[in-house]
Design a protein around this motif. Structure first.
Motif, PDB file in Angstrom:
ATOM      1  N   LYS A 291       3.918 -18.350 -28.064  1.00 33.00           N
ATOM      2  CA  LYS A 291       4.871 -17.930 -27.028  1.00 33.00           C
ATOM      3  C   LYS A 291       4.159 -17.437 -25.776  1.00 33.00           C
ATOM      4  N   LEU A 292       3.121 -16.638 -25.959  1.00 32.08           N
ATOM      5  CA  LEU A 292       2.424 -16.085 -24.806  1.00 32.08           C
ATOM      6  C   LEU A 292       1.768 -17.174 -23.965  1.00 32.08           C
ATOM      7  N   PHE A 293       1.131 -18.132 -24.620  1.00 33.37           N
ATOM      8  CA  PHE A 293       0.502 -19.218 -23.863  1.00 33.37           C
ATOM      9  C   PHE A 293       1.544 -20.132 -23.227  1.00 33.37           C
ATOM     10  N   ALA A 294       2.595 -20.476 -23.955  1.00 27.99           N
ATOM     11  CA  ALA A 294       3.583 -21.441 -23.452  1.00 27.99           C
ATOM     12  C   ALA A 294       4.531 -20.844 -22.418  1.00 27.99           C
ATOM     13  N   GLU A 295       5.074 -19.667 -22.694  1.00 30.01           N
ATOM     14  CA  GLU A 295       6.114 -19.123 -21.827  1.00 30.01           C
ATOM     15  C   GLU A 295       5.607 -18.158 -20.764  1.00 30.01           C
ATOM     16  N   TYR A 296       4.546 -17.443 -21.059  1.00 27.17           N
ATOM     17  CA  TYR A 296       4.023 -16.482 -20.081  1.00 27.17           C
ATOM     18  C   TYR A 296       2.820 -17.038 -19.329  1.00 27.17           C
ATOM     19  N   LYS A 297       2.361 -18.205 -19.727  1.00 29.17           N
ATOM     20  CA  LYS A 297       1.257 -18.912 -19.062  1.00 29.17           C
ATOM     21  C   LYS A 297       0.016 -18.030 -18.898  1.00 29.17           C
ATOM     22  N   VAL A 298      -0.264 -17.214 -19.928  1.00 26.75           N
ATOM     23  CA  VAL A 298      -1.462 -16.384 -19.856  1.00 26.75           C
ATOM     24  C   VAL A 298      -2.697 -17.265 -20.019  1.00 26.75           C
ATOM     25  N   HIS A 299      -3.784 -16.816 -19.455  1.00 22.65           N
ATOM     26  CA  HIS A 299      -5.057 -17.532 -19.558  1.00 22.65           C
ATOM     27  C   HIS A 299      -5.814 -17.128 -20.821  1.00 22.65           C
ATOM     28  N   ARG A 300      -5.734 -15.832 -21.137  1.00 20.93           N
ATOM     29  CA  ARG A 300      -6.545 -15.287 -22.229  1.00 20.93           C
ATOM     30  C   ARG A 300      -5.758 -14.218 -22.971  1.00 20.93           C
ATOM     31  N   ILE A 301      -5.942 -14.204 -24.299  1.00 20.97           N
ATOM     32  CA  ILE A 301      -5.360 -13.175 -25.154  1.00 20.97           C
ATOM     33  C   ILE A 301      -6.505 -12.513 -25.903  1.00 20.97           C
ATOM     34  N   GLN A 302      -6.493 -11.194 -25.942  1.00 24.16           N
ATOM     35  CA  GLN A 302      -7.548 -10.484 -26.663  1.00 24.16           C
ATOM     36  C   GLN A 302      -6.957  -9.396 -27.544  1.00 24.16           C
ATOM     37  N   ALA A 303      -7.751  -8.985 -28.512  1.00 24.59           N
ATOM     38  CA  ALA A 303      -7.393  -7.883 -29.402  1.00 24.59           C
ATOM     39  C   ALA A 303      -8.636  -7.022 -29.572  1.00 24.59           C
ATOM     40  N   THR A 304      -8.471  -5.723 -29.415  1.00 25.28           N
ATOM     41  CA  THR A 304      -9.570  -4.779 -29.613  1.00 25.28           C
ATOM     42  C   THR A 304      -9.233  -3.938 -30.826  1.00 25.28           C
ATOM     43  N   LEU A 305     -10.168  -3.875 -31.786  1.00 23.03           N
ATOM     44  CA  LEU A 305      -9.866  -3.146 -33.006  1.00 23.03           C
ATOM     45  C   LEU A 305     -11.041  -2.309 -33.483  1.00 23.03           C
ATOM     46  N   ASP A 306     -10.726  -1.336 -34.284  1.00 21.61           N
ATOM     47  CA  ASP A 306     -11.736  -0.510 -34.926  1.00 21.61           C
ATOM     48  C   ASP A 306     -12.548  -1.427 -35.831  1.00 21.61           C
ATOM     49  N   ALA A 307     -13.855  -1.398 -35.690  1.00 25.21           N
ATOM     50  CA  ALA A 307     -14.728  -2.314 -36.437  1.00 25.21           C
ATOM     51  C   ALA A 307     -14.587  -2.160 -37.951  1.00 25.21           C
ATOM     52  N   ARG A 308     -14.141  -0.999 -38.414  1.00 23.70           N
ATOM     53  CA  ARG A 308     -13.983  -0.787 -39.854  1.00 23.70           C
ATOM     54  C   ARG A 308     -12.744  -1.489 -40.411  1.00 23.70           C
ATOM     55  N   ASN A 309     -11.859  -1.928 -39.530  1.00 24.28           N
ATOM     56  CA  ASN A 309     -10.614  -2.561 -39.963  1.00 24.28           C
ATOM     57  C   ASN A 309     -10.863  -4.046 -40.239  1.00 24.28           C
ATOM     58  N   GLU A 310     -11.466  -4.303 -41.377  1.00 26.64           N
ATOM     59  CA  GLU A 310     -11.855  -5.668 -41.737  1.00 26.64           C
ATOM     60  C   GLU A 310     -10.654  -6.587 -41.908  1.00 26.64           C
ATOM     61  N   ALA A 311      -9.546  -6.074 -42.419  1.00 23.17           N
ATOM     62  CA  ALA A 311      -8.350  -6.899 -42.596  1.00 23.17           C
ATOM     63  C   ALA A 311      -7.835  -7.392 -41.244  1.00 23.17           C
ATOM     64  N   SER A 312      -7.885  -6.537 -40.247  1.00 22.39           N
ATOM     65  CA  SER A 312      -7.436  -6.931 -38.918  1.00 22.39           C
ATOM     66  C   SER A 312      -8.356  -8.001 -38.327  1.00 22.39           C
ATOM     67  N   GLY A 313      -9.640  -7.870 -38.544  1.00 23.27           N
ATOM     68  CA  GLY A 313     -10.582  -8.889 -38.087  1.00 23.27           C
ATOM     69  C   GLY A 313     -10.337 -10.230 -38.752  1.00 23.27           C
ATOM     70  N   ARG A 314     -10.064 -10.207 -40.043  1.00 19.63           N
ATOM     71  CA  ARG A 314      -9.760 -11.463 -40.750  1.00 19.63           C
ATOM     72  C   ARG A 314      -8.480 -12.096 -40.225  1.00 19.63           C
ATOM     73  N   LEU A 315      -7.491 -11.275 -39.890  1.00 21.61           N
ATOM     74  CA  LEU A 315      -6.250 -11.791 -39.322  1.00 21.61           C
ATOM     75  C   LEU A 315      -6.529 -12.490 -37.993  1.00 21.61           C
ATOM     76  N   CYS A 316      -7.300 -11.860 -37.138  1.00 26.09           N
ATOM     77  CA  CYS A 316      -7.645 -12.481 -35.853  1.00 26.09           C
ATOM     78  C   CYS A 316      -8.308 -13.840 -36.069  1.00 26.09           C
ATOM     79  N   GLU A 317      -9.221 -13.901 -37.013  1.00 28.34           N
ATOM     80  CA  GLU A 317      -9.918 -15.160 -37.285  1.00 28.34           C
ATOM     81  C   GLU A 317      -8.968 -16.209 -37.866  1.00 28.34           C
ATOM     82  N   ARG A 318      -8.031 -15.795 -38.718  1.00 31.10           N
ATOM     83  CA  ARG A 318      -7.070 -16.745 -39.304  1.00 31.10           C
ATOM     84  C   ARG A 318      -6.201 -17.412 -38.245  1.00 31.10           C
TER      85      ARG A 318
END
Length: 176
Positions: A114-141
């Protein structure tokens, strides 16, 4: 912003969502890597009201939307513009009960599309606590790449923590 995925409805928060959202944010483990402490009965209405008012994404306002499965709010997606042109940052929180069922992956993929198609954003990022391994795996998935690991760059909850930044461009969306 409102849309459906195979099993989920992503929509603005409504007043009747308060109890479901409180159940998510009052959980100590859920809030472990977030920037705030768990919600309490004393502050839940104030915190929830902020989610109700963040119903559209603009340069000056963040967007918060509910992730709903079978009539219950199981997660929260947030998006806000950064200071960089056409760049947004995303945040997400899901109920412990929703863990391990693919809901976060499904919701986040839908949001990115939705963000790429409707809001025409160039880049999406997520900043997370490095200890939150589950969140990192989600980003990679969902196709995001790990772009940076900052050492003890953020003071949160009485300690210095490391941050990891994940990012993606529209062309990264469907790469396998």
């Amino acid at each position: 912003m409102e849309f459906n995925t195979e099993r989920l409805t992503i929509r603005p928060f409504m007043n009747e969502d308060l109890d479901d959202v409180f159940n998510i944010y009052s959980d100590q483990e859920t809030c472990r890597y977030l920037l705030h402490e768990p919600w309490t009965h004393d502050n839940k209405q104030e915190k929830f009201t902020k989610k109700l008012t963040n119903h559209s994404l603009t340069q000056n306002q963040a967007l918060s939307v509910a992730v709903v499965n079978e009539g219950r709010v199981i997660g929260d997606l947030s998006v806000w513009y950064t200071d960089m042109k056409d760049t947004v940052e995303i945040g997400y929180t899901f109920s412990q009960n929703a863990s391990g069922k693919g809901f976060a992956t499904e919701a986040l993929k839908g949001l990115l599309e939705k963000l790429f198609a409707e809001y025409k954003v160039h880049r999406i990022q997520a900043t997370l606590d490095a200890r939150n391994e589950a969140s990192g795996r989600l980003c990679e998935r969902v196709g995001m790449r790990k772009e940076a690991h900052f050492v003890q760059d953020y003071w949160n909850k009485g300690e210095w923590t490391d941050s990891i930044v994940y990012g993606m461009l529209a062309g990264d969306l469907n790469k396998e």
